[in-house]
Design a protein around this motif. Structure first.
Motif, short mmCIF file in Angstrom:
data_model
loop_
_atom_site.label_atom_id
_atom_site.label_comp_id
_atom_site.label_asym_id
_atom_site.label_seq_id
_atom_site.Cartn_x
_atom_site.Cartn_y
_atom_site.Cartn_z
N THR A 151 51.48 43.22 42.79
CA THR A 151 50.77 43.63 41.38
C THR A 151 50.20 45.13 41.46
O THR A 151 50.40 45.59 42.44
CB THR A 151 49.63 42.51 41.30
N ASN A 152 49.75 45.46 40.12
CA ASN A 152 49.39 46.55 40.13
C ASN A 152 47.83 46.57 39.18
O ASN A 152 47.80 47.20 37.93
CB ASN A 152 50.31 47.49 39.19
N ILE A 153 46.99 45.58 39.61
CA ILE A 153 45.87 45.53 39.26
C ILE A 153 44.74 46.48 39.45
O ILE A 153 44.52 46.71 40.89
CB ILE A 153 45.13 44.05 39.57
N PRO A 154 44.00 46.99 38.50
CA PRO A 154 43.03 48.29 38.94
C PRO A 154 41.86 47.85 39.45
O PRO A 154 40.73 47.58 38.76
CB PRO A 154 42.96 48.91 37.64
N PHE A 155 41.81 47.06 40.48
CA PHE A 155 40.53 46.58 41.24
C PHE A 155 39.31 47.39 41.12
O PHE A 155 38.29 47.20 40.75
CB PHE A 155 40.90 45.88 42.43
N MET A 156 39.50 48.72 41.59
CA MET A 156 38.53 49.45 41.94
C MET A 156 38.06 50.09 40.64
O MET A 156 36.83 50.77 40.94
CB MET A 156 39.17 50.66 42.99
N ALA A 157 38.63 50.06 39.42
CA ALA A 157 38.25 50.28 38.21
C ALA A 157 36.91 49.56 37.93
O ALA A 157 36.24 50.03 36.99
CB ALA A 157 39.19 50.39 37.31
N MET A 158 37.02 48.52 38.41
CA MET A 158 35.71 47.53 38.04
C MET A 158 34.77 47.55 39.09
O MET A 158 33.62 46.81 39.14
CB MET A 158 36.22 46.13 38.16
N ARG A 159 34.76 48.54 40.25
CA ARG A 159 33.77 48.43 41.17
C ARG A 159 32.46 48.57 40.93
O ARG A 159 31.73 47.99 41.63
CB ARG A 159 34.45 49.54 42.39
N LYS A 160 31.95 49.32 39.96
CA LYS A 160 30.55 49.24 39.51
C LYS A 160 30.18 48.23 39.01
O LYS A 160 29.01 47.95 39.27
CB LYS A 160 30.44 50.74 38.61
N ILE A 161 31.04 47.63 38.16
CA ILE A 161 30.53 46.15 37.63
C ILE A 161 30.49 45.25 38.61
O ILE A 161 29.23 44.63 38.71
CB ILE A 161 31.56 45.78 36.59
N VAL A 162 31.50 45.25 39.76
CA VAL A 162 31.29 44.31 40.71
C VAL A 162 30.03 44.48 41.55
O VAL A 162 29.26 43.46 41.99
CB VAL A 162 32.51 44.43 41.57
N ALA A 163 29.81 45.68 41.86
CA ALA A 163 28.70 45.99 42.56
C ALA A 163 27.26 45.54 42.08
O ALA A 163 26.62 44.75 42.65
CB ALA A 163 28.46 47.63 42.77
N VAL A 164 27.29 45.56 40.86
CA VAL A 164 26.12 45.25 39.86
C VAL A 164 25.98 43.79 40.14
O VAL A 164 24.97 43.04 40.43
CB VAL A 164 26.02 45.63 38.56
N PHE A 165 26.97 43.20 39.88
CA PHE A 165 27.29 41.66 39.86
C PHE A 165 26.76 41.04 41.26
O PHE A 165 25.92 40.31 41.56
CB PHE A 165 28.69 41.12 39.53
N SER A 166 27.29 41.71 42.49
CA SER A 166 26.96 41.26 43.61
C SER A 166 25.40 41.17 44.12
O SER A 166 25.07 40.70 44.61
CB SER A 166 27.83 42.01 44.77
N LEU A 167 25.13 42.83 43.66
CA LEU A 167 23.33 43.00 43.83
C LEU A 167 22.69 41.91 43.23
O LEU A 167 21.83 41.19 43.66
CB LEU A 167 23.04 44.41 43.50
N THR A 168 22.91 41.61 41.89
CA THR A 168 22.19 40.45 41.31
C THR A 168 22.30 39.05 42.01
O THR A 168 21.42 38.33 41.79
CB THR A 168 22.97 40.21 39.73
N LEU A 169 23.54 38.80 42.43
CA LEU A 169 23.66 37.65 43.12
C LEU A 169 22.69 37.32 44.30
O LEU A 169 21.97 36.67 44.70
CB LEU A 169 25.08 37.20 43.26
N ILE A 170 22.73 38.80 45.17
CA ILE A 170 22.00 38.64 46.08
C ILE A 170 20.61 38.48 46.05
O ILE A 170 19.80 37.89 46.65
CB ILE A 170 22.30 40.02 47.05
N ILE A 171 20.03 39.37 44.96
CA ILE A 171 18.64 39.20 44.61
C ILE A 171 18.18 38.04 44.09
O ILE A 171 17.31 37.54 44.66
CB ILE A 171 18.66 40.47 43.51
#
Length: 304
Positions: free
Chosen positions: A4-24
């Motif tokens: 596949t050619n999915i731009p996963f790392m283009a979402m890295r900032k959104i993913v980082a915020v999502f993960s931090l929110t879940l952890i908090i």
């Protein structure tokens, strides 16, 4: 398999915020509500009864709940007619007979008392401590292994992803007030191994690509590596989830929380293998020089 050619790392900032929110949220719930420890940790009373005909466990729970017995766990034991009742009520010599009288429903149901005994929390406390120490030891060994096998940045990213998975899984049990017993602790340790396996596969592909794709920027290389391993990751996760869904639905109360913990852990572990570890590698500025050994200096010819 088509890559596949999915731009996963283009979402890295959104993913980082999502993960931090879940952890908090998870840490906040663990700090304020804690975990709903089962009788394995808190202690209580265990009563075993034998029915003449196999009862419906839900009916047994309803009868006990209607008569004021709280925090009751009802399970089959050995055969469909043998039932174990575990409850948080303090043990008394007459408690078994009182529960038996309740289950007999004024003689309408034929039930006999097999045993009534106190379940101590000491063993559960020891196992909880040993399980926690075992998890810390496992994380330390993982960090050392990945540092030796790959590189220190990969080690930090892998362990951080594992801690991410454990915290969010614990947070799920705290937020929804699901009972945390020894089977859940065992599932949590299994999640660590499963998540690590997926993360190692991605890290190994990133390392190999750094050696092959030397002119590719780390951002594009990491993205390409995740796409190359995506098929393997999804196939492994989906086949595992199919089995766990069956266990969760039809496995009975004995493994209900165990399968639930694995379901949550594997979903989070798959997510972290794709996004979290790779995201952390880019945040730590991983580059090919971190993995490619420096060339040996050629010996200079001293002869004129």
């Amino acid at each position: 398999m088509k890559v596949t050619n999915i731009p996963f790392m283009a979402m890295r900032k959104i993913v980082a915020v999502f993960s931090l929110t879940l952890i908090i949220i998870s840490l906040g719930s663990l700090a304020t509500k804690g975990l709903q420890f089962g009788l394995d940790f808190t202690g209580g009373t265990l009563i075993e009864v034998a029915y003449e005909e196999a009862p419906k466990l839900d009916d047994v729970r309803d009868v006990l709940g209607a008569n004021g017995y709280s925090d009751v766990v009802v399970q089959n034991f050995g055969s469909p007619t043998d039932v174990v009742v575990r409850m948080a009520n303090a043990y008394t010599p007459t408690l078994g007979d009182e529960v038996l009288s309740t289950l007999q429903n004024h003689g309408e149901t034929t039930v006999s008392l097999q045993r009534s005994e106190f379940v101590g929390a000491q063993v559960g406390e020891e196992l909880r401590e040993q399980g926690g120490l075992g998890m810390l030891l496992a994380l330390a060994i993982v960090m050392i292994y990945v540092a030796v096998r790959f590189q220190f940045k990969f080690s930090l990213a892998s362990v951080a992803a594992l801690i991410h998975d454990v915290i969010i899984t614990l947070g799920f049990f705290s937020i929804f007030e699901v009972e945390f017993d020894l089977t859940v602790l065992a599932a949590l340790l299994a999640v660590v191994g499963y998540s690590l396996n997926d993360t190692i596969v991605v890290c190994d592909r990133i390392r190999e690509n750094f050696r092959i794709m030397r002119d590719t920027e780390p951002y594009d290389l990491v993205n390409e590596s995740i796409n190359q391993t995506l098929g393997r990751t999804l196939i492994t996760s989906l086949t595992t989830l199919f089995v766990l869904v069956v266990l969760f639905v039809a496995g009975g109360e004995a493994i209900h929380n165990f399968s639930m913990a694995l379901l949550v852990g594997i979903v989070i572990g798959t997510y972290s293998s794709i996004f979290v570890a790779a995201n952390l590698l880019l945040a730590m500025d991983v580059k090919k020089e971190d993995l490619i050994p420096a060339p040996k200096e050629e010996l200079e010819d001293d002869l004129p």
